[in-house]
Design a protein around this motif. Sequence first.
Motif, short mmCIF file in Angstrom:
data_model
loop_
_atom_site.label_atom_id
_atom_site.label_comp_id
_atom_site.label_asym_id
_atom_site.label_seq_id
_atom_site.Cartn_x
_atom_site.Cartn_y
_atom_site.Cartn_z
N GLY A 95 35.29 73.96 37.87
CA GLY A 95 36.06 74.48 38.98
C GLY A 95 37.52 74.08 39.02
O GLY A 95 38.30 74.64 39.80
N THR A 96 37.92 73.15 38.19
CA THR A 96 39.32 72.69 38.20
C THR A 96 40.21 73.50 37.26
O THR A 96 41.30 73.92 37.64
CB THR A 96 39.39 71.21 37.80
N THR A 97 39.74 73.71 36.04
CA THR A 97 40.58 74.39 35.04
C THR A 97 39.95 75.66 34.48
O THR A 97 40.59 76.36 33.68
CB THR A 97 40.86 73.45 33.85
N GLY A 98 38.71 75.96 34.85
CA GLY A 98 38.04 77.09 34.25
C GLY A 98 37.30 76.72 32.98
O GLY A 98 36.80 77.60 32.27
N TYR A 99 37.23 75.43 32.68
CA TYR A 99 36.48 74.84 31.56
C TYR A 99 36.59 75.63 30.26
O TYR A 99 35.65 76.17 29.75
CB TYR A 99 35.02 74.55 31.94
#
Length: 245
Positions: free
Chosen positions: A189-193
């Motif tokens: 959820g932070t970078t789109g992994y």
Amino acid sequence: MSPFLAEFIGTAILILIGNGVVANVVLNKTKGNNSGWIVITTAWALAVFVGVVISGQFSGAHLNPAVTIAMAVAHKFAWADVPTYIFAQLLGAMTGTSLVWINYKDHFDITEDGGAQRAAFCTEPAIRNIARNFICEVTGTFVLLFTIFYFADPAMATTEGGNLPIGMGSLGAIPVAFLVWAIGLALGGTTGYAINPARDLGPRIMHQLLPIKGKTHSDWSYAWVPVLGPVCGAVLAAILYLAIH
């Protein structure tokens, strides 16, 4: 099938399905518009499953430069083969994302939000904090690779050239798919992994090159994070794995 072709096709289909689901969710007037994060993470996990099933018996199903580099660092893959694998993965990612654009072109054309268009190609952080974004990519890829070292069992089978298999057939692909799903749900959820340099860089290059109607910039100032972050996470996973074995 040669390992190069296996990595190319496996990565192309991985990105076709993975970026395909993002396009389905974020572009205007698709059947899956606004269907959400669960849909995206589930399809990405299944994309990994499909890619591993296709390429596993021929190349070990790396499909990711971070996997290839980590295996080489851990002395489980020949350094001489690393450039070939990475080149195949990058070409595969560029091909797969181009097919997404062809399939969804009508929807790209009616989507005025350039950021949404770009999201169907490459990643960007939810909150732009480069240092923390980098840490997030390192963390996600570390979990991916450290776990893959335990999934990979050289006694199961050998690939051409004796390289370590990541997943052999559908049964070997299932745990890898669940692993990617868990990473996406918990840490994505932070970078789109991205957790895969080819997955981000190849499509970002194509976003720059393709004649996408109304597109915005390709955000090259951020592009190094989903490339170097996964590489660092993969190397750290390999070093720890070697240290405790």
